[in-house]
Design a protein around this motif. Sequence first.
Motif, mmCIF file in Angstrom:
data_model
loop_
_atom_site.group_PDB
_atom_site.id
_atom_site.type_symbol
_atom_site.label_atom_id
_atom_site.label_comp_id
_atom_site.label_asym_id
_atom_site.label_seq_id
_atom_site.Cartn_x
_atom_site.Cartn_y
_atom_site.Cartn_z
ATOM 1 N N PRO A 169 0.839 -1.216 0.000
ATOM 2 C CA PRO A 169 0.000 0.000 0.000
ATOM 3 C C PRO A 169 0.868 1.257 0.000
ATOM 4 O O PRO A 169 1.883 1.326 0.681
ATOM 5 C CB PRO A 169 -0.797 -0.113 1.303
ATOM 6 N N SER A 170 0.460 2.242 -0.773
ATOM 7 C CA SER A 170 1.256 3.472 -0.871
ATOM 8 C C SER A 170 0.359 4.634 -1.267
ATOM 9 O O SER A 170 -0.697 4.454 -1.880
ATOM 10 C CB SER A 170 2.375 3.288 -1.900
ATOM 11 N N GLN A 171 0.812 5.822 -0.935
ATOM 12 C CA GLN A 171 0.148 7.053 -1.342
ATOM 13 C C GLN A 171 1.130 7.965 -2.084
ATOM 14 O O GLN A 171 0.873 9.163 -2.239
ATOM 15 C CB GLN A 171 -0.421 7.785 -0.116
ATOM 16 N N GLN A 188 4.415 0.467 -9.566
ATOM 17 C CA GLN A 188 3.606 -0.714 -9.257
ATOM 18 C C GLN A 188 2.684 -1.075 -10.414
ATOM 19 O O GLN A 188 2.556 -2.257 -10.778
ATOM 20 C CB GLN A 188 2.783 -0.465 -7.987
ATOM 21 N N ILE A 189 2.040 -0.064 -11.007
ATOM 22 C CA ILE A 189 1.129 -0.316 -12.137
ATOM 23 C C ILE A 189 1.892 -0.929 -13.309
ATOM 24 O O ILE A 189 1.441 -1.904 -13.929
ATOM 25 C CB ILE A 189 0.436 0.999 -12.563
ATOM 26 N N GLU A 190 3.065 -0.375 -13.607
ATOM 27 C CA GLU A 190 3.869 -0.886 -14.717
ATOM 28 C C GLU A 190 4.331 -2.324 -14.448
ATOM 29 O O GLU A 190 4.260 -3.192 -15.332
ATOM 30 C CB GLU A 190 5.078 0.030 -14.928
ATOM 31 N N GLN A 231 -4.530 1.545 -9.907
ATOM 32 C CA GLN A 231 -4.772 2.561 -10.933
ATOM 33 C C GLN A 231 -5.871 3.525 -10.500
ATOM 34 O O GLN A 231 -5.778 4.744 -10.703
ATOM 35 C CB GLN A 231 -5.160 1.881 -12.245
ATOM 36 N N GLN A 232 -6.911 2.979 -9.864
ATOM 37 C CA GLN A 232 -8.012 3.823 -9.381
ATOM 38 C C GLN A 232 -7.528 4.772 -8.288
ATOM 39 O O GLN A 232 -7.868 5.962 -8.289
ATOM 40 C CB GLN A 232 -9.146 2.937 -8.863
ATOM 41 N N ILE A 233 -6.716 4.246 -7.363
ATOM 42 C CA ILE A 233 -6.154 5.100 -6.298
ATOM 43 C C ILE A 233 -5.297 6.201 -6.911
ATOM 44 O O ILE A 233 -5.388 7.372 -6.522
ATOM 45 C CB ILE A 233 -5.325 4.246 -5.315
ATOM 46 N N GLN A 239 -4.380 11.905 -8.436
ATOM 47 C CA GLN A 239 -4.033 12.921 -9.434
ATOM 48 C C GLN A 239 -5.163 13.922 -9.627
ATOM 49 O O GLN A 239 -4.930 15.124 -9.742
ATOM 50 C CB GLN A 239 -3.707 12.250 -10.774
ATOM 51 N N LYS A 240 -6.401 13.396 -9.633
ATOM 52 C CA LYS A 240 -7.550 14.289 -9.802
ATOM 53 C C LYS A 240 -7.678 15.254 -8.631
ATOM 54 O O LYS A 240 -7.913 16.452 -8.809
ATOM 55 C CB LYS A 240 -8.825 13.450 -9.941
#
Length: 642
Positions: free
Chosen positions: A366-368, A376-378, A407-409, A414-415
């Motif tokens: 888990p990360s922020q 992680q996504i890549e 990806q959702q997080i 970003q939003k």
Amino acid sequence: MKKLPLIFLLCLCIGCTEYNSKEVNSLQKDFSRVAILSTSFDSLLTIMQTLPIHKQVQCIIQISNRNEEIKDAILKQKDLLVRFLPIASLKEQKTILFQLIELYNKLNNRNINPIESDSELFYINELEEKYSLSQEERWKVKRLKAQLLNRRGKQGEYLPIWFELLREHRAANIPQYIASDLLIIANQLNILGDYNQAISTYEEAYQLIIANQLSNFENTCLPPLIKLLADNKNYSKALYYYNDAIKHNKEIVTTSPSIQNLLVTCYLGLHKPDSARIVLSERLNGKERNSFFLNCKMSESYIIEEKEDSAIYFINKAIEINPNIKNLPNYSLSTFSYLANLLHKHQKEQQANYYYSMVEPLMKEPSQVAPLLERQIEALTSFSHFCRSTKQYKKALELIAHRDSIQQIYNEMQKEKDSKNLADRLEIQELQFNLEKKDTELEYSRHLMYAIIISIMIFMALSPIAFYLIKWKIISSQNKAKKKSPLQETVNNQQDKQQKATVISPSKNIDRPKSPTQQNATLFAYIHTVVIDHNRFLSKDLSIEFVTKEVKSNRDYVSKAVNMCTGMDFTTWINNLRIDYAIAAIHKEPTLDLGTLSEQCGFKSYATFNRNFKRYKGVTPRAFIANINKAAFSKKYKNRSR
């Protein structure tokens, strides 16, 4: 005999003054030797109370100048200054207020929050409003006020002060102050996410530092500039500034490990593995020979060239340094997944699975932090593809589900970040526009003043000549009048009477009105200021009646001025301004909700916004956004194909 007592008293006063002066000097020396939190210090304070008030104030100011580090000592300095502030002279009060603000600043820098949270701002306002300050003192007060507002998170009030200071320092042409202002503004722009503006501001500061040899600012300019460029993948420019620093013999870039790490990242990003390996080899052969990070980066340099044996060698060397596989650093995620992907490409599934498994816990940690989420996504995408090709379908589905959740997080982060900083960036742009407008007005006023002065000088130079010409003409006409016939004299007398009557009666042409074009242009300038000031055109309640009242004119004149100067009626002109604002916001954030945007722009309904947008731009807002996204996608596709 009567004069003797007076002389005696005078001598006695002089002796007492000398005694008091010696006593004060001795007391000040004692204060400098004794710890401020000791009983000896309190005893000296008791002795100090026997001195005249102005001497006591001098001692207190000297005590407040001591560089104390302990919280209670700083608070005691502050309390002493506050106690003596009301009884000090005007000049001493100014000194005390400055010292109080410095002490509050020191307390806040040490994360010590005094009980009087608003006292610092009160003292700053006192200095600005009640005391005569030199230019340097005014700048110092503004800097302290800006620092206070920054600590309180009031960025809307903090940045305008620095922009104002920057303008004043530029006018005074003080390079070290200008460089300091630019660096502070660039840092804040970077925090707000306005990276392009931050980079250009850092670059301006760097050029100023080099041109004026301000070496004390280099350490605060070069590292963040190179990091910002590298983080935004502008590797070529980052290398340019690195090499420029080498050319100027700046040790900060060669001795800083963080800068060297960025240098390696730039070389790898530009696919220059040989250059990266030169830097890495020098560091591995030096004091950093056992660095896990350097071996990982060395492995990446060979992965780029698909030299799997060398890449595996350095990965294994890194593992030897950090054998605790469960505690691998986050940055190793990319290196291990790149190597595993290369091995999978060369059909070495068993080895690939081994390296993927080593960093699988990092993929799911888990990360922020946005950069880690991207890695992680890549990595999860690459690992899931590997599992599908090796028929591990259940695990592949699990990895894809985990990737989608991350990806959702990431998208939400970003939003939220973009929406949070958009308002601040727009506010900064408006502030810069207002400052530029103010500078333009000042420049215009300056040119106008110069023109008036030159006109007066020309008038004064030509007035003697004009005076002599008029005098000569009068004398000539008088001489001619003497030679005229009686009939001509009668005619002249009648003409003189008519002229006198014309002079005596008020002429309608004495104050000629301006031409309609000048009147309308002048009136429109006032209208434009009223509409643009504070973004009034974004208000739903803006009307021609409101503008008419503000410019102190009537509705017909206002309507005519707008029509002649813009070629549009008042409503169309206002709607066009709103559409321009909407287009700027769309370019900044194409994902903005159009309903919300139409309200922000001042339209009473989305239908009105849609109709006016199509009238002005020829397409609907949604079609306009689609065109922008299409252009961005085409550009991105071309770059990838290259």
